[in-house]
Design an enzyme around this catalytic site. Structure first.
Site, PDB file in Angstrom:
ATOM      1  N   GLU A  64       0.802  -1.227   0.000  1.00 22.02           N
ATOM      2  CA  GLU A  64       0.000   0.000   0.000  1.00 22.02           C
ATOM      3  C   GLU A  64       0.840   1.285   0.000  1.00 22.02           C
ATOM      4  O   GLU A  64       0.278   2.369   0.135  1.00 22.02           O
ATOM      5  CB  GLU A  64      -0.906   0.014   1.233  1.00 22.02           C
ATOM      6  CG  GLU A  64      -1.946  -1.072   1.237  1.00 22.02           C
ATOM      7  CD  GLU A  64      -2.878  -0.953   2.429  1.00 22.02           C
ATOM      8  OE1 GLU A  64      -3.855  -0.204   2.338  1.00 22.02           O
ATOM      9  OE2 GLU A  64      -2.615  -1.589   3.457  1.00 22.02           O
ATOM     10  N   SER A 101      -6.342  -2.299   1.379  1.00 24.92           N
ATOM     11  CA  SER A 101      -6.533  -1.908  -0.020  1.00 24.92           C
ATOM     12  C   SER A 101      -6.913  -3.083  -0.909  1.00 24.92           C
ATOM     13  O   SER A 101      -6.661  -3.074  -2.110  1.00 24.92           O
ATOM     14  CB  SER A 101      -5.283  -1.233  -0.586  1.00 24.92           C
ATOM     15  OG  SER A 101      -5.100  -0.010   0.053  1.00 24.92           O
ATOM     16  N   SER A 145     -10.564   9.636  -1.586  1.00 23.57           N
ATOM     17  CA  SER A 145     -10.800   8.608  -0.560  1.00 23.57           C
ATOM     18  C   SER A 145     -12.123   8.851   0.167  1.00 23.57           C
ATOM     19  O   SER A 145     -12.682   9.942   0.133  1.00 23.57           O
ATOM     20  CB  SER A 145      -9.656   8.598   0.456  1.00 23.57           C
ATOM     21  OG  SER A 145      -8.439   8.234  -0.150  1.00 23.57           O
TER      22      SER A 145
END
Length: 323
Positions: free
Chosen positions: A14, A164, A297
């Site tokens: 990530e 993720s 996000s």
């Protein structure tokens, strides 16, 4: 002016997303109150990266840097590392040892929530529902028949400790199971195999905002792919609808559960929990304590819907860490 070390990068798959998150924090930091410093943390180096991309090593004894013969110390750390060592408790424990305030939860909460299996086990006695699951450690014998009889098909095979959506597979037949297991083991030596929950998926952000625990507007996730995987999360293969198109009753139910989980675990900083509704009941999938902070996000989307700007969101996190 306070010196803020924004830590980003990390040791996991990530790291690229973390660098994006960290740069967004750096960009939206209130420049009238704070001096932001971008700190890259990788296995091979911990460095302060200046505006011209020059790198200065971090002294791990007290987490400081020497720049042009001058020592720079920090007042607080803004933690933007997804995955290890920023989301699993390692950095939190280090900062606690050296007496450095930081923006995320404490090391125990970080380690616990990073481990999906342990998190869901701890919350279960409080009536927080989760999918039927089967656990495997690397090297253990794989009994496909036993696994399928417990969780059914289709099922999800996930690394127990990763984010993720790296290493996750949706398995539709017994033949696909060993392949899914192998993919998950590339990310982690523990895996979790869960029954498929068919329903509306939502993401619920909870933060301590100005001393009060606040549930942000909920996001509904509609993936074009088979599930909310890496592509769906970061490459636009999903619709994220905030506020979610769910009834007031469902909104209240899942908000109360997300808030309760935050309180039970004595959380601080950000948390973002994922749930799937089955028959009107929310089932928890996981909790992230360093959720993505890029402009696309979910937490920034939810904060915006709540009327909280990114600058306010980050200022709040820093002030709470300092307090």
């Amino acid at each position: 002016m306070k010196n803020i070390a924004i830590v980003m990068g990390g040791y996991s798959s990530e790291f690229e997303i973390s660098l994006k998150s960290g740069n967004v924090v750096y960009q939206f930091l209130d420049k009238t109150k704070y001096n932001g410093f971008r700190i890259h943390i990788f296995k091979e180096k911990w460095v302060y990266v200046d505006a011209d991309n020059n790198e200065f090593p971090i002294d791990k004894n007290d987490f400081s840097a020497f720049v042009d013969g001058k020592k720079i110390s920090f007042d607080v750390v803004f933690n933007a590392i997804h995955g290890t060592p920023g989301e699993d408790g390692l950095l939190q424990a280090y900062f606690e040892l050296i007496g450095m305030p930081q923006s995320s939860c404490d090391y125990y909460q970080a380690a616990l929530t990073f481990n999906k299996r342990d998190l869901l086990s701890v919350l279960k006695p409080y009536g927080i529902k989760s999918a039927t699951s089967y656990y495997l450690n690397k090297g253990e014998k794989i009994n496909a028949e036993e696994i399928i009889s417990k969780v059914g098909l289709p099922c999800f095979v996930k690394p127990n400790k990763s984010g993720s959506s790296f290493g996750i597979s949706k398995v539709k037949s017994a033949a696909e199971l060993p392949i899914g297991i192998e993919v998950a083991y590339k990310e982690d030596n523990e895996i979790i195999i869960e029954s498929f929950l068919d329903g509306i998926e939502v993401s619920v952000g909870v933060i301590n905002y100005k001393g009060e625990i606040k549930v942000l507007p909920i996001t509904e996730i509609v993936s074009e792919n088979d599930f909310f995987d890496y592509e769906a999360k970061y490459l636009g293969k999903s619709q994220e609808i905030t506020p979610a198109r769910i009834s007031d009753e469902m909104t209240k139910k899942v908000s109360d559960i997300a808030k309760r989980a935050y309180e039970i675990l004595k959380m601080s900083g950000f948390s973002r929990s994922e749930f799937i509704f089955v028959g009107g009941e929310p089932y928890m999938l996981e909790m992230n304590t360093i959720p993505g902070l890029t402009t696309e996000s979910l937490i920034p989307q939810q904060a915006k819907a709540a009327g909280i700007s990114l600058e306010d969101l980050f200022t709040n996190a820093i002030e709470l860490a300092l307090a």
